[in-house]
Design a protein around this motif. Sequence first.
Motif, PDB file in Angstrom:
ATOM      1  N   VAL A   1       0.834  -1.201   0.000  1.00 28.29           N
ATOM      2  CA  VAL A   1       0.000   0.000   0.000  1.00 28.29           C
ATOM      3  C   VAL A   1       0.872   1.254   0.000  1.00 28.29           C
ATOM      4  O   VAL A   1       0.630   2.193  -0.749  1.00 28.29           O
ATOM      5  CB  VAL A   1      -0.932   0.011   1.240  1.00 28.29           C
ATOM      6  CG1 VAL A   1      -1.697   1.311   1.326  1.00 28.29           C
ATOM      7  CG2 VAL A   1      -1.867  -1.175   1.191  1.00 28.29           C
ATOM      8  N   TYR A   2       1.884   1.279   0.840  1.00 25.31           N
ATOM      9  CA  TYR A   2       2.672   2.490   1.049  1.00 25.31           C
ATOM     10  C   TYR A   2       3.519   2.849  -0.167  1.00 25.31           C
ATOM     11  O   TYR A   2       3.584   4.008  -0.556  1.00 25.31           O
ATOM     12  CB  TYR A   2       3.567   2.318   2.280  1.00 25.31           C
ATOM     13  CG  TYR A   2       4.371   3.550   2.617  1.00 25.31           C
ATOM     14  CD1 TYR A   2       3.734   4.692   3.094  1.00 25.31           C
ATOM     15  CD2 TYR A   2       5.741   3.591   2.441  1.00 25.31           C
ATOM     16  CE1 TYR A   2       4.443   5.836   3.390  1.00 25.31           C
ATOM     17  CE2 TYR A   2       6.466   4.728   2.734  1.00 25.31           C
ATOM     18  CZ  TYR A   2       5.814   5.845   3.214  1.00 25.31           C
ATOM     19  OH  TYR A   2       6.524   6.971   3.505  1.00 25.31           O
ATOM     20  N   THR A   3       4.156   1.881  -0.776  1.00 20.73           N
ATOM     21  CA  THR A   3       5.058   2.171  -1.881  1.00 20.73           C
ATOM     22  C   THR A   3       4.359   2.848  -3.055  1.00 20.73           C
ATOM     23  O   THR A   3       4.844   3.866  -3.539  1.00 20.73           O
ATOM     24  CB  THR A   3       5.795   0.888  -2.322  1.00 20.73           C
ATOM     25  OG1 THR A   3       6.480   0.358  -1.183  1.00 20.73           O
ATOM     26  CG2 THR A   3       6.798   1.180  -3.403  1.00 20.73           C
TER      27      THR A   3
ATOM     28  N   GLU B   1       3.524   6.377  -1.908  1.00 23.91           N
ATOM     29  CA  GLU B   1       4.746   7.174  -1.795  1.00 23.91           C
ATOM     30  C   GLU B   1       5.237   7.600  -3.182  1.00 23.91           C
ATOM     31  O   GLU B   1       5.626   8.749  -3.384  1.00 23.91           O
ATOM     32  CB  GLU B   1       5.823   6.348  -1.086  1.00 23.91           C
ATOM     33  CG  GLU B   1       7.084   7.089  -0.779  1.00 23.91           C
ATOM     34  CD  GLU B   1       8.078   6.223  -0.034  1.00 23.91           C
ATOM     35  OE1 GLU B   1       8.777   6.775   0.821  1.00 23.91           O
ATOM     36  OE2 GLU B   1       8.163   5.016  -0.307  1.00 23.91           O
ATOM     37  N   LYS B   2       5.193   6.704  -4.150  1.00 26.13           N
ATOM     38  CA  LYS B   2       5.597   7.042  -5.512  1.00 26.13           C
ATOM     39  C   LYS B   2       4.693   8.127  -6.092  1.00 26.13           C
ATOM     40  O   LYS B   2       5.155   9.051  -6.734  1.00 26.13           O
ATOM     41  CB  LYS B   2       5.556   5.799  -6.402  1.00 26.13           C
ATOM     42  CG  LYS B   2       6.683   4.839  -6.152  1.00 26.13           C
ATOM     43  CD  LYS B   2       6.558   3.631  -7.062  1.00 26.13           C
ATOM     44  CE  LYS B   2       7.603   2.591  -6.738  1.00 26.13           C
ATOM     45  NZ  LYS B   2       7.441   1.374  -7.550  1.00 26.13           N
ATOM     46  N   PHE B   3       3.378   8.011  -5.842  1.00 30.04           N
ATOM     47  CA  PHE B   3       2.418   8.989  -6.356  1.00 30.04           C
ATOM     48  C   PHE B   3       2.696  10.369  -5.776  1.00 30.04           C
ATOM     49  O   PHE B   3       2.681  11.374  -6.486  1.00 30.04           O
ATOM     50  CB  PHE B   3       0.998   8.541  -6.032  1.00 30.04           C
ATOM     51  CG  PHE B   3      -0.057   9.525  -6.442  1.00 30.04           C
ATOM     52  CD1 PHE B   3      -0.392   9.683  -7.771  1.00 30.04           C
ATOM     53  CD2 PHE B   3      -0.718  10.292  -5.494  1.00 30.04           C
ATOM     54  CE1 PHE B   3      -1.365  10.592  -8.157  1.00 30.04           C
ATOM     55  CE2 PHE B   3      -1.685  11.197  -5.861  1.00 30.04           C
ATOM     56  CZ  PHE B   3      -2.010  11.344  -7.199  1.00 30.04           C
ATOM     57  N   VAL B   4       2.942  10.437  -4.485  1.00 29.85           N
ATOM     58  CA  VAL B   4       3.152  11.724  -3.824  1.00 29.85           C
ATOM     59  C   VAL B   4       4.476  12.361  -4.247  1.00 29.85           C
ATOM     60  O   VAL B   4       4.572  13.577  -4.390  1.00 29.85           O
ATOM     61  CB  VAL B   4       3.100  11.552  -2.293  1.00 29.85           C
ATOM     62  CG1 VAL B   4       3.553  12.794  -1.568  1.00 29.85           C
ATOM     63  CG2 VAL B   4       1.692  11.179  -1.861  1.00 29.85           C
ATOM     64  N   LYS B   5       5.497  11.548  -4.497  1.00 33.50           N
ATOM     65  CA  LYS B   5       6.813  12.087  -4.828  1.00 33.50           C
ATOM     66  C   LYS B   5       6.958  12.501  -6.290  1.00 33.50           C
ATOM     67  O   LYS B   5       7.877  13.214  -6.633  1.00 33.50           O
ATOM     68  CB  LYS B   5       7.900  11.080  -4.467  1.00 33.50           C
ATOM     69  CG  LYS B   5       8.113  10.972  -2.982  1.00 33.50           C
ATOM     70  CD  LYS B   5       9.258  10.075  -2.656  1.00 33.50           C
ATOM     71  CE  LYS B   5       9.469  10.025  -1.144  1.00 33.50           C
ATOM     72  NZ  LYS B   5      10.597   9.192  -0.784  1.00 33.50           N
TER      73      LYS B   5
ATOM     74  N   LEU C   1      -1.749  17.601 -11.107  1.00 31.76           N
ATOM     75  CA  LEU C   1      -2.992  16.845 -11.263  1.00 31.76           C
ATOM     76  C   LEU C   1      -4.016  17.220 -10.192  1.00 31.76           C
ATOM     77  O   LEU C   1      -5.202  17.384 -10.481  1.00 31.76           O
ATOM     78  CB  LEU C   1      -2.718  15.345 -11.226  1.00 31.76           C
ATOM     79  CG  LEU C   1      -1.974  14.780 -12.428  1.00 31.76           C
ATOM     80  CD1 LEU C   1      -1.606  13.316 -12.182  1.00 31.76           C
ATOM     81  CD2 LEU C   1      -2.811  14.908 -13.676  1.00 31.76           C
ATOM     82  N   LEU C   2      -3.552  17.353  -8.952  1.00 32.90           N
ATOM     83  CA  LEU C   2      -4.464  17.734  -7.862  1.00 32.90           C
ATOM     84  C   LEU C   2      -5.022  19.138  -8.075  1.00 32.90           C
ATOM     85  O   LEU C   2      -6.206  19.387  -7.841  1.00 32.90           O
ATOM     86  CB  LEU C   2      -3.752  17.634  -6.513  1.00 32.90           C
ATOM     87  CG  LEU C   2      -3.412  16.232  -6.045  1.00 32.90           C
ATOM     88  CD1 LEU C   2      -2.598  16.273  -4.762  1.00 32.90           C
ATOM     89  CD2 LEU C   2      -4.677  15.403  -5.849  1.00 32.90           C
ATOM     90  N   LEU C   3      -4.186  20.056  -8.519  1.00 37.82           N
ATOM     91  CA  LEU C   3      -4.641  21.419  -8.773  1.00 37.82           C
ATOM     92  C   LEU C   3      -5.665  21.453  -9.901  1.00 37.82           C
ATOM     93  O   LEU C   3      -6.690  22.129  -9.800  1.00 37.82           O
ATOM     94  CB  LEU C   3      -3.445  22.318  -9.102  1.00 37.82           C
ATOM     95  CG  LEU C   3      -3.760  23.790  -9.315  1.00 37.82           C
ATOM     96  CD1 LEU C   3      -4.341  24.400  -8.044  1.00 37.82           C
ATOM     97  CD2 LEU C   3      -2.497  24.537  -9.714  1.00 37.82           C
ATOM     98  N   MET C   4      -5.407  20.702 -10.977  1.00 42.15           N
ATOM     99  CA  MET C   4      -6.361  20.661 -12.096  1.00 42.15           C
ATOM    100  C   MET C   4      -7.681  20.015 -11.666  1.00 42.15           C
ATOM    101  O   MET C   4      -8.753  20.488 -12.057  1.00 42.15           O
ATOM    102  CB  MET C   4      -5.758  19.909 -13.282  1.00 42.15           C
ATOM    103  CG  MET C   4      -4.717  20.713 -14.011  1.00 42.15           C
ATOM    104  SD  MET C   4      -4.157  20.043 -15.596  1.00 42.15           S
ATOM    105  CE  MET C   4      -3.858  18.348 -15.260  1.00 42.15           C
ATOM    106  N   ALA C   5      -7.623  18.965 -10.860  1.00 46.44           N
ATOM    107  CA  ALA C   5      -8.846  18.309 -10.394  1.00 46.44           C
ATOM    108  C   ALA C   5      -9.661  19.254  -9.520  1.00 46.44           C
ATOM    109  O   ALA C   5     -10.889  19.335  -9.648  1.00 46.44           O
ATOM    110  CB  ALA C   5      -8.500  17.034  -9.629  1.00 46.44           C
TER     111      ALA C   5
END
Length: 100
Positions: free
Chosen positions: A28-30, A33-37, A44-48
């Motif tokens: 779950v974490y890996t 962690e890859k997504f956040v880094k 993507l978060l700003l556009m959403a």
Amino acid sequence: MSGHRREDFVPNDERLNQARWEKKFDKVYTPFEKFVKEETTSGLLLMAAALLALVMINSGLAHQYEELLHISIGFNIAGWEMNNTLHHWINDGLMTLFFF
């Protein structure tokens, strides 16, 4: 120092339980962690968020959206109070962090 590690004093079954738990956690974490880094995550978060705001303000939810922006949010620490609207927190707080 005698050169002993903490693992040397942990019984084998506990080491096995730790290893199983760590493997499950890594599943779950890996990926998270890859997504956040990744550099594209903030974009993507700003556009959403912008897309969601556009949909809300141009739909029947416009009144609720305006009310949401004017909710008062604040805190009080030892007599020092800071109380502003959500709109103010977004403009002055989050945008400062975003561009910093």
